[in-house]
Structures are given as structure tokens and as C-alpha cells.
Design a protein around this motif. Structure first.
Motif, PDB file in Angstrom:
ATOM      1  N   SER A   1       0.868  -1.176   0.000  1.00  0.00           N
ATOM      2  CA  SER A   1       0.000   0.000   0.000  1.00  0.00           C
ATOM      3  C   SER A   1       0.905   1.226   0.000  1.00  0.00           C
ATOM      4  O   SER A   1       1.968   1.217   0.621  1.00  0.00           O
ATOM      5  CB  SER A   1      -0.915  -0.006   1.226  1.00  0.00           C
ATOM      6  OG  SER A   1      -0.161  -0.065   2.407  1.00  0.00           O
TER       7      SER A   1
ATOM      8  N   ASN B   1       6.848   1.359  10.703  1.00  0.00           N
ATOM      9  CA  ASN B   1       5.427   1.033  10.797  1.00  0.00           C
ATOM     10  C   ASN B   1       4.717   1.515   9.542  1.00  0.00           C
ATOM     11  O   ASN B   1       5.318   2.210   8.718  1.00  0.00           O
ATOM     12  CB  ASN B   1       4.844   1.716  12.043  1.00  0.00           C
ATOM     13  CG  ASN B   1       3.951   0.744  12.791  1.00  0.00           C
ATOM     14  OD1 ASN B   1       3.128   0.060  12.177  1.00  0.00           O
ATOM     15  ND2 ASN B   1       4.118   0.679  14.105  1.00  0.00           N
ATOM     16  N   LEU B   2       3.446   1.174   9.421  1.00  0.00           N
ATOM     17  CA  LEU B   2       2.683   1.638   8.253  1.00  0.00           C
ATOM     18  C   LEU B   2       2.409   3.143   8.366  1.00  0.00           C
ATOM     19  O   LEU B   2       2.444   3.707   9.462  1.00  0.00           O
ATOM     20  CB  LEU B   2       1.359   0.864   8.153  1.00  0.00           C
ATOM     21  CG  LEU B   2       1.503  -0.651   7.941  1.00  0.00           C
ATOM     22  CD1 LEU B   2       0.137  -1.325   7.967  1.00  0.00           C
ATOM     23  CD2 LEU B   2       2.217  -0.946   6.623  1.00  0.00           C
TER      24      LEU B   2
ATOM     25  N   ILE C   1      13.529 -12.814   5.421  1.00  0.00           N
ATOM     26  CA  ILE C   1      14.862 -12.679   4.824  1.00  0.00           C
ATOM     27  C   ILE C   1      15.723 -11.828   5.761  1.00  0.00           C
ATOM     28  O   ILE C   1      15.344 -10.706   6.119  1.00  0.00           O
ATOM     29  CB  ILE C   1      14.784 -12.001   3.429  1.00  0.00           C
ATOM     30  CG1 ILE C   1      13.751 -12.700   2.526  1.00  0.00           C
ATOM     31  CG2 ILE C   1      16.160 -11.966   2.764  1.00  0.00           C
ATOM     32  CD1 ILE C   1      14.050 -14.123   2.170  1.00  0.00           C
TER      33      ILE C   1
ATOM     34  N   ASN D   1      10.595  -2.140   1.904  1.00  0.00           N
ATOM     35  CA  ASN D   1      11.060  -1.518   0.662  1.00  0.00           C
ATOM     36  C   ASN D   1      12.391  -2.070   0.153  1.00  0.00           C
ATOM     37  O   ASN D   1      12.616  -2.099  -1.056  1.00  0.00           O
ATOM     38  CB  ASN D   1      11.069  -0.010   0.838  1.00  0.00           C
ATOM     39  CG  ASN D   1       9.633   0.482   0.934  1.00  0.00           C
ATOM     40  OD1 ASN D   1       8.804   0.117   0.092  1.00  0.00           O
ATOM     41  ND2 ASN D   1       9.315   1.257   1.964  1.00  0.00           N
TER      42      ASN D   1
END
Ligand SMILES: NC(=O)c1ccc[n+]([C@@H]2O[C@H](COP(=O)([O-])OP(=O)(O)OC[C@H]3O[C@@H](n4cnc5c(N)ncnc54)[C@H](OP(=O)(O)O)[C@@H]3O)[C@@H](O)[C@H]2O)c1
Length: 165
Positions: free
Chosen positions: A8, A20-21, A64, A100
Motif C-alpha cells: 500500500s 510502521n505503516l 529474509i 522496501n
């Protein structure tokens, strides 16, 4: 294997602040759950630690990290993205769920993008989705949702399939 990215992002590709978002949108979290449930999900170590309740229920959680000593209950750890992808290559659809660093490394090889576009800007963001070259992608779904009592911004659920490598 179909490699799908799900993310998003705001109007400036912003999608994180302080690990955090950028905002809490129950409608988007429900959409994320519906799409990923029953599938394998891959995430970076920082995104994993941003999850409030640990590994996501009903999904095979892959994390990962370069830390060879990392052990997390109900999750599998791989020290390289390539190793994880080659081991999972027999599976159907696999979802890259962030963050990201992991999006940046997988965007060039992904087959599918599930994007929630949040129609607002978030100047306090400190983490950004990589730039998408939309010439490489065909939009196959575009679902608009207006503001409602639990969704303070208009949002769109978009799906793209790769047309050019
Ligand atoms: N809005 C969205 O859709 C969404 C989704 C997910 C995350 N986010 C946001 O994104 C931000 C976090 O993203 P981020 O880029 O900082 O971190 P990240 O991608 O979640 O995790 C980075 C970590 O992953 C590991 N890693 C990355 N590439 C690797 C590789 N090739 N081999 C081995 N390990 C590798 C490293 O872990 P080690 O340091 O342990 O080695 C690295 O520090 C947060 O703000 C989060 O809320 C947003």
C-alpha cells in the motif's frame, strides 16, 4: 511460480514511518488478508518486526535476514532472497509483502503487483516503495473506495500484470 508484490502506498510512493505503516486502514488489511491467506509470504526482517502479533496466521511466513543466528517460531528464515526464491520455485503464487528493501530487489522480477493506492500524501513518511515504470505493467483491476467511517482517505485496489521484462 508467480511472484506477486503486495503493497500500500500514498501518492508519493510513501509507505512507512518509523518501521510502521503510514496509516491504519482496516479495509486494506482485510483486502491484504483475503489475497494472501493460504499462500507463502516473503518479508524482510524489519517488516517482520513491525508485525504486532508475529507471523501472520494461515500463511507460510518466510523472513529474509543476513543474520544466520536468527530463529523465529512459526517462520522460516533465509539469509538470501535468491535462495528463498529458488527453494520456493515449485509453488504457485508467492507474495512479497515488504518492506522496501525487499520490494526494490523483487520489483524487476515480479510478475504481478497488487497495490493499494491511498489517495493522500504523508509528509512524515521515511520509507518509500521503489519507482514503478508503468510502461512495463498492464492494469487488470481498478476498484475505487470512497472515504467511510473507518477509512479516512479514498483508496483504490489496483492489480497489474507484467507485460515487458
Ligand atoms: N505499506 C506497505 O505495504 C508496507 C509493507 C511492508 C513494509 N512496509 C514498511 O516498510 C518499512 C520497512 O522496510 P525496510 O526497507 O526498512 O526493511 P525490510 O525490507 O522489511 O527489511 C530489511 C531487512 O531485510 C534483510 N534483507 C534485505 N535484503 C536482503 C538480502 N538480499 N539478503 C538477506 N537479507 C536481506 C536485512 O535484514 P538483517 O538486517 O536482519 O540482515 C534488512 O535489514 C517499514 O516502515 C514498514 O512499515 C510497508
Amino acid at each position: 511460480m508467480i511472484l506477486s508484490i503486495i503493497a500500500s502506498l500514498g501518492e508519493n510512493n510513501e509507505n512507512g514511518k518509523k518501521n510502521n505503516l503510514i496509516c491504519y486502514l482496516p479495509k486494506d488489511l482485510k483486502h491484504f488478508r483475503e489475497i494472501t491467506l493460504g499462500h507463502t509470504i516473503i518479508m524482510g526482517r524489519k517488516t517482520f518486526y513491525s508485525l504486532p502479533n508475529g507471523p501472520l496466521f494461515g500463511r507460510r511466513n518466510i523472513i529474509i535476514s543476513r543474520n544466520q543466528n536468527l530463529k523465529i517460531k512459526n517462520a522460516e528464515i533465509y539469509t538470501s532472497l535468491e535462495t528463498a526464491l529458488s527453494i520456493l520455485s515449485e509453488l504457485g503464487e508467492i507474495f512479497i509483502i515488504g518492506g522496501n528493501q525487499i520490494y526494490k530487489q523483487t520489483l524487476p522480477i515480479a510478475n504481478c503487483l497488487y497495490l493499494t493506492k491511498i489517495h493522500s500524501t504523508f509528509p512524515e513518511a521515511d520509507s518509500f516503495f521503489p519507482t514503478i515504470n508503468y510502461k512495463e505493467w498492464r492494469e487488470v483491476k481498478h476498484e475505487k473506495h470512497p472515504i467511510d467511517e473507518k477509512t479516512p482517505y479514498p483508496i483504490s485496489f489496483l492489480k497489474y500484470e507484467r507485460i515487458i521484462n
